[in-house]
Design a protein around this motif. Structure first.
Motif: not given
Length: 464
Positions: A195-220
């Motif tokens: 399914g779209m959420f194979p690891n449930g809400m836990k997986g979605l929440l934990l991925s937010l950390v790496m997602v936000m890291f990937s946006f680092g630098g936009v404030e340039l």
């Protein structure tokens, strides 16, 4: 050194096309090409929603920064605003933390350069490639701000072309069966493997950390305001398009990857970009993507060195850093701050010589805490910025944050959530130790600086 002098000394050599591509280069980094697999493993296809949520928060942060940057365009950006609206310690904390973040990220980037050069030339020592990258990018930044802008424009353009090419090629395979015997694949891989959420809400929440890291630098974008030709036009244009870049480049590219390959297989057979270009018959796909990621690493390092030099320059104006960094060279470039940062980055060259790569495993965690600190201070400063203005001044603001103050508080809550989530990810918890230690060191340094000068440092109100 006051406001008028600061604006006259720094050369406004960045055009609209420079600002647009610098913004894009900041929002789309190396992580999309090789680091996306680990984020996908956390959330599965639901990572698309992670980038949507994260993108909205980043848009809010950037609009908060943009409101201040358009009203008061200076090179030190959010450190300068924090110094004025939150107090000298906030400016000190923000400026030095942002400098620290880019030095740490810079160490990782020039190490990555060595890895990618080794792909073609295995006999060249990794430390030698890292040192060559350090010398090259330092030279580019010392010349003038336009040289930096041109370098970043073309390197960011390479990333843009590669990602758009990947999306178009992927759609060709999915819809028309190019490279697949004419059999279209469709989109069933997005929901056929748990399914779209194979690891449930836990997986979605934990991925937010790496997602936000990937946006680092936009404030340039905010850092460039002090050297933009027409900041009242170019800064809003760049910030408003950030959300669309995130949707197209991150969500589009990751959506294509997970449509072509089951999410739980991505990364197991090399870079998804290489697999896609190889599938449609592009010769030398691995060489092509290696070149793209090499330029992406150099681009990130280039932007990092640019921002550290400007941040040290502005810290000197605030009386929060040595006056030594306030001197510019004949091209109106803060060369002393750039060379000081380069000297620290030599540590990475030395580490590449003496120790294994595992030294850099924790860099993403430490950098994430540092950049979230900067984003948090941007939001808090903008709240204070509004409170300091009269009703008439607020009405006359040219680039307002939408839905203020609710948007600000929602974004602050989200950033607090990301910090909490770091505690649940193995290998990243170290940041929750390094962060407080760093803040304590800064606080001690700030107090000692004040006592040496016979009291509280004087805020340079004109420096903004």
């Amino acid at each position: 050194m006051g406001k008028k002098q600061e604006r006259e000394e720094l050369s406004r050599g960045l055009s609209n096309r420079h600002i647009q591509l610098i913004a894009l280069g900041g929002a789309v980094g190396v992580g999309l090409f090789y680091g996306s697999a680990s984020t996908i493993q956390l959330a599965g296809p639901a990572v698309i929603f992670s980038y949507m949520f994260g993108g909205l928060i980043i848009f809010t942060i950037m609009r908060a920064l943009g409101e201040m940057a358009v009203a008061e365009p200076v090179s030190g950006s959010f450190s300068s605003y924090a110094n004025r609206y939150l107090g000298p310690f906030a400016g000190y904390l923000t400026g030095w933390t942002y400098w620290f973040m880019w030095v740490i990220v810079g160490m990782a980037e020039i190490t990555v350069v060595g890895v990618y050069v080794n792909y073609w030339f295995p006999d060249i020592p990794q430390w030698a490639s890292a040192f060559a990258a350090l010398v090259l990018i330092t030279g580019v930044n010392l010349i003038n701000v336009r040289a930096y802008g041109e370098f970043e424009f073309w390197f960011a353009m390479i990333k843009v072309i590669a990602i758009i090419g990947m999306i178009i090629a992927g759609l060709g395979i999915i819809l028309f069966g190019f490279g697949n015997g004419g059999d279209s694949l469709g989109f069933s891989n997005l929901w056929s493997h748990g399914g779209m959420f194979p690891n449930g809400m836990k997986g979605l929440l934990l991925s937010l950390v790496m997602v936000m890291f990937s946006f680092g630098g936009v404030e340039l974008i905010g850092i460039t305001a002090g050297e933009a030709h027409n900041p009242k036009k170019t800064i809003p244009s760049a910030i408003n398009s950030v959300i669309w870049r995130i949707l197209i480049f991150y969500i589009g590219a990751l959506g294509i990857m997970m449509t072509l390959y089951p999410w739980n297989k991505i990364g197991s057979n090399g870079s998804p970009f290489v697999l896609i270009f190889d599938k449609i018959g592009i010769p030398g796909a691995a060489d092509l993507i290696n070149f793209v990621v090499l330029t992406a690493a150099l681009s990130a390092f280039n932007s990092g060195l640019f921002s550290t030099g400007r941040m040290l320059y502005n810290l000197s104006l605030q009386n929060n850093g040595p006056k030594f960094f306030g001197k510019l060279n004949k091209w109106s470039t803060p060369s002393r701050g750039i060379l000081f940062s380069s000297a620290f980055l030599l540590i990475a060259v030395i580490l590449n010589y003496f120790v294994p790569e595992k030294v850099f495993l924790y860099i993403s965690a430490v950098a994430t805490v540092a950049v979230i600190t900067s984003w948090t201070i941007i939001l808090v400063t903008q709240i204070k910025f509004r409170k300091a203005k009269s009703k008439e001044e607020i009405r006359n603001l040219e680039f307002k944050l939408p839905f203020f103050p609710y948007s600000s508080y929602i974004a602050l809550t989200f950033l607090a959530l990301v910090i909490v989530l770091i505690a649940f990810i193995d290998g990243m918890r170290v940041a929750l130790v390094v962060g407080p230690v760093w803040f304590l060191v800064l606080y001690i340094g700030f107090r000692l600086k004040g006592s040496v000068k016979g009291g509280k440092p004087i805020e340079d109100k004109k420096a903004v």
